[in-house]
Design a protein around this motif. Structure first.
Motif, PDB file in Angstrom:
ATOM      1  N   TYR A 157       0.817  -1.204   0.000  1.00  0.00           N
ATOM      2  CA  TYR A 157       0.000   0.000   0.000  1.00  0.00           C
ATOM      3  C   TYR A 157       0.862   1.270   0.000  1.00  0.00           C
ATOM      4  O   TYR A 157       1.725   1.465   0.857  1.00  0.00           O
ATOM      5  CB  TYR A 157      -0.923   0.014   1.219  1.00  0.00           C
ATOM      6  CG  TYR A 157      -1.904   1.156   1.188  1.00  0.00           C
ATOM      7  CD1 TYR A 157      -3.121   1.029   0.531  1.00  0.00           C
ATOM      8  CD2 TYR A 157      -1.604   2.369   1.800  1.00  0.00           C
ATOM      9  CE1 TYR A 157      -4.026   2.085   0.484  1.00  0.00           C
ATOM     10  CE2 TYR A 157      -2.496   3.438   1.758  1.00  0.00           C
ATOM     11  CZ  TYR A 157      -3.700   3.283   1.094  1.00  0.00           C
ATOM     12  OH  TYR A 157      -4.591   4.325   1.041  1.00  0.00           O
ATOM     13  N   GLN A 188      -6.136   0.194  -3.686  1.00  0.00           N
ATOM     14  CA  GLN A 188      -6.994   1.038  -2.851  1.00  0.00           C
ATOM     15  C   GLN A 188      -8.373   0.414  -2.663  1.00  0.00           C
ATOM     16  O   GLN A 188      -8.918   0.392  -1.552  1.00  0.00           O
ATOM     17  CB  GLN A 188      -7.146   2.420  -3.477  1.00  0.00           C
ATOM     18  CG  GLN A 188      -7.933   3.420  -2.620  1.00  0.00           C
ATOM     19  CD  GLN A 188      -7.215   3.755  -1.326  1.00  0.00           C
ATOM     20  OE1 GLN A 188      -6.082   4.246  -1.358  1.00  0.00           O
ATOM     21  NE2 GLN A 188      -7.834   3.488  -0.190  1.00  0.00           N
ATOM     22  N   GLU A 189      -8.943  -0.093  -3.729  1.00  0.00           N
ATOM     23  CA  GLU A 189     -10.269  -0.715  -3.640  1.00  0.00           C
ATOM     24  C   GLU A 189     -10.232  -1.940  -2.734  1.00  0.00           C
ATOM     25  O   GLU A 189     -11.120  -2.129  -1.886  1.00  0.00           O
ATOM     26  CB  GLU A 189     -10.752  -1.112  -5.040  1.00  0.00           C
ATOM     27  CG  GLU A 189     -11.151   0.060  -5.917  1.00  0.00           C
ATOM     28  CD  GLU A 189     -11.412  -0.345  -7.352  1.00  0.00           C
ATOM     29  OE1 GLU A 189     -12.181   0.366  -8.030  1.00  0.00           O
ATOM     30  OE2 GLU A 189     -10.842  -1.369  -7.818  1.00  0.00           O
ATOM     31  N   TYR A 191      -8.108  -2.599  -0.302  1.00  0.00           N
ATOM     32  CA  TYR A 191      -7.932  -2.155   1.083  1.00  0.00           C
ATOM     33  C   TYR A 191      -9.225  -1.570   1.652  1.00  0.00           C
ATOM     34  O   TYR A 191      -9.548  -1.779   2.827  1.00  0.00           O
ATOM     35  CB  TYR A 191      -6.788  -1.146   1.175  1.00  0.00           C
ATOM     36  CG  TYR A 191      -5.467  -1.782   1.549  1.00  0.00           C
ATOM     37  CD1 TYR A 191      -4.927  -1.617   2.811  1.00  0.00           C
ATOM     38  CD2 TYR A 191      -4.770  -2.557   0.623  1.00  0.00           C
ATOM     39  CE1 TYR A 191      -3.723  -2.203   3.155  1.00  0.00           C
ATOM     40  CE2 TYR A 191      -3.566  -3.147   0.951  1.00  0.00           C
ATOM     41  CZ  TYR A 191      -3.044  -2.971   2.226  1.00  0.00           C
ATOM     42  OH  TYR A 191      -1.846  -3.572   2.566  1.00  0.00           O
ATOM     43  N   ASP A 192      -9.971  -0.853   0.849  1.00  0.00           N
ATOM     44  CA  ASP A 192     -11.236  -0.284   1.326  1.00  0.00           C
ATOM     45  C   ASP A 192     -12.240  -1.382   1.647  1.00  0.00           C
ATOM     46  O   ASP A 192     -12.946  -1.325   2.664  1.00  0.00           O
ATOM     47  CB  ASP A 192     -11.823   0.663   0.273  1.00  0.00           C
ATOM     48  CG  ASP A 192     -11.038   1.967   0.149  1.00  0.00           C
ATOM     49  OD1 ASP A 192     -10.228   2.260   1.053  1.00  0.00           O
ATOM     50  OD2 ASP A 192     -11.233   2.676  -0.864  1.00  0.00           O
ATOM     51  N   GLU A 195     -11.178  -3.134   4.894  1.00  0.00           N
ATOM     52  CA  GLU A 195     -11.501  -2.332   6.075  1.00  0.00           C
ATOM     53  C   GLU A 195     -12.989  -2.412   6.398  1.00  0.00           C
ATOM     54  O   GLU A 195     -13.376  -2.549   7.568  1.00  0.00           O
ATOM     55  CB  GLU A 195     -11.091  -0.881   5.850  1.00  0.00           C
ATOM     56  CG  GLU A 195     -11.282   0.002   7.087  1.00  0.00           C
ATOM     57  CD  GLU A 195     -10.709   1.390   6.896  1.00  0.00           C
ATOM     58  OE1 GLU A 195     -10.213   1.976   7.870  1.00  0.00           O
ATOM     59  OE2 GLU A 195     -10.757   1.896   5.746  1.00  0.00           O
ATOM     60  N   GLN A 196     -13.838  -2.348   5.376  1.00  0.00           N
ATOM     61  CA  GLN A 196     -15.280  -2.427   5.593  1.00  0.00           C
ATOM     62  C   GLN A 196     -15.665  -3.767   6.208  1.00  0.00           C
ATOM     63  O   GLN A 196     -16.410  -3.818   7.206  1.00  0.00           O
ATOM     64  CB  GLN A 196     -16.001  -2.238   4.253  1.00  0.00           C
ATOM     65  CG  GLN A 196     -17.509  -2.276   4.341  1.00  0.00           C
ATOM     66  CD  GLN A 196     -18.166  -2.104   2.969  1.00  0.00           C
ATOM     67  OE1 GLN A 196     -17.509  -1.697   2.012  1.00  0.00           O
ATOM     68  NE2 GLN A 196     -19.425  -2.426   2.881  1.00  0.00           N
ATOM     69  N   TYR A 229      -3.623  -1.631   9.620  1.00  0.00           N
ATOM     70  CA  TYR A 229      -3.282  -0.204   9.727  1.00  0.00           C
ATOM     71  C   TYR A 229      -1.771   0.014   9.765  1.00  0.00           C
ATOM     72  O   TYR A 229      -1.293   1.102   9.404  1.00  0.00           O
ATOM     73  CB  TYR A 229      -3.970   0.412  10.940  1.00  0.00           C
ATOM     74  CG  TYR A 229      -5.469   0.536  10.752  1.00  0.00           C
ATOM     75  CD1 TYR A 229      -5.997   1.325   9.732  1.00  0.00           C
ATOM     76  CD2 TYR A 229      -6.353  -0.138  11.578  1.00  0.00           C
ATOM     77  CE1 TYR A 229      -7.368   1.438   9.542  1.00  0.00           C
ATOM     78  CE2 TYR A 229      -7.729  -0.034  11.400  1.00  0.00           C
ATOM     79  CZ  TYR A 229      -8.227   0.753  10.378  1.00  0.00           C
ATOM     80  OH  TYR A 229      -9.584   0.857  10.176  1.00  0.00           O
ATOM     81  N   LYS A 232      -0.844   0.336   6.235  1.00  0.00           N
ATOM     82  CA  LYS A 232      -1.278   1.625   5.707  1.00  0.00           C
ATOM     83  C   LYS A 232      -0.526   2.795   6.340  1.00  0.00           C
ATOM     84  O   LYS A 232      -0.614   3.928   5.862  1.00  0.00           O
ATOM     85  CB  LYS A 232      -2.787   1.817   5.933  1.00  0.00           C
ATOM     86  CG  LYS A 232      -3.666   0.945   5.052  1.00  0.00           C
ATOM     87  CD  LYS A 232      -5.118   1.376   5.110  1.00  0.00           C
ATOM     88  CE  LYS A 232      -5.349   2.657   4.330  1.00  0.00           C
ATOM     89  NZ  LYS A 232      -6.768   3.068   4.316  1.00  0.00           N
TER      90      LYS A 232
END
Length: 318
Positions: A157, A188-189, A191-192, A195-196, A229, A232
């Motif tokens: 990332y 990015q997608e 990782y998003d 996280e969700q 995290y 990130k």
């Protein structure tokens, strides 16, 4: 008259045979075409989620592709020497057996498929059972498998390029066709989505009580969040989630002084024990690494740069 009676009996027998055939066909067609079970209970769902974890090991490729690995003399043979050579030389693997990259890739997506089937079944049964813990575990398992995949098969990332760097397909639905084409999501997608799933899973899995060390629990969810995290570089969130795990560090961090006094087998058994407070999530995998790591021709050497300056605390490196 005799011919008529015989004809009537023949018609009756024919009708009966047809009825039996129809009933037999109906029974046959009503059976599932394979050995899958019908997911219609909380117990079935719990068993389904149990399989949502990769059953493969990434240690060989992770170690031999890393900066730790140097060429070293070895007199002992290893299982699958060619794979070791290909990994050390950063070559495309021609192997799909255990410890090979292809095997780990497939195992992660099998776990994701299992998690997705559980999530679909949970949605169908949500009015009949309380399934928060099972849903939370499935979401966390799906997040974890994608996290491992994107960090092995995508760039790490980088906030400056994550929106364009190619990651891996993030799969959210069960596979119901023989061949399906997928599109690679960006880093990015991915990782998003991780996280969700991860944050929702942590909130839901709090109800899990049975065998928490062998399933994603709230503590294991926070441990995944610490790792996520960290990758990130969001350090405030790293500290936030770490504080929710380490409530008593002296009791929770592995006591290596205790391990120094144990035999090899005692050390191994304690290290993997569910009774050890520092073990947050335990899973078993199929691997040759345990018999290969000491005898492979490639690995960490005592004269590596890591060791040359000596331990700054004046202690043994172990």
């Amino acid at each position: 008259m005799m011919k008529k009676i015989k004809l009537n009996k023949t018609i009756q027998l024919t009708v009966l045979l047809m009825l039996f055939t129809v009933i037999g066909c109906d029974d046959y067609l009503s059976e599932l075409p394979d050995d899958r079970t019908t997911i219609d209970s909380k117990e079935h769902l719990s068993a389904l989620v149990t399989g949502a974890y990769p059953n493969a090991n990434y240690m060989l490729m992770a170690e031999l592709l890393s900066d730790n690995a140097l060429s070293k003399p070895s007199t002992n043979g290893v299982v699958n020497q060619l794979l070791h050579e290909q990994m050390f030389n950063w070559e495309e693997s021609t192997d799909d057996n255990q410890d090979a990259p292809t095997n780990y890739w497939a195992s992660c997506y099998e776990a994701i498929s299992q998690a997705n089937q559980a999530l679909e079944s949970i949605e169908e049964l949500k009015d009949n059972f309380i399934l928060d813990a099972e849903k939370g575990e499935a979401l966390l398992a799906r997040a974890y498998a994608h996290f491992m995949l994107v960090n092995f098969w995508g760039k790490h990332y980088d906030p400056a390029s994550a929106v364009t760097d190619l990651g891996v397909p993030y799969v959210k639905t069960p596979e119901k066709v023989l061949f399906k084409e997928y599109t690679r999501n960006t880093v990015q997608e991915v990782y998003d989505f991780i996280e969700q799933d991860m944050l929702e899973g942590i909130e839901l899995v709090k109800n899990r009580q049975e065998n928490p060390k062998f399933h994603f629990s709230v503590e294991a969810g926070h441990a995944l969040a610490v790792r996520y995290y960290t990758f990130k570089g969001e350090w405030d969130k790293v500290i936030e989630h770490a504080n929710k795990i380490l409530t008593n560090p002296r009791q929770q961090i592995r006591d290596l002084l205790v391990y120094n006094n144990l035999s090899y087998s005692e050390n191994t058994n304690l290290y993997n024990s569910s009774l050890e407070a520092n073990n947050i999530l335990i899973n078993s995998v199929t691997s040759w690494w345990a018999r290969n790591y000491a005898s492979t021709n490639y690995g960490l050497l005592s004269d590596s740069n890591i060791f040359r300056t000596g331990n700054p605390l004046g202690k043994g490196w172990a």
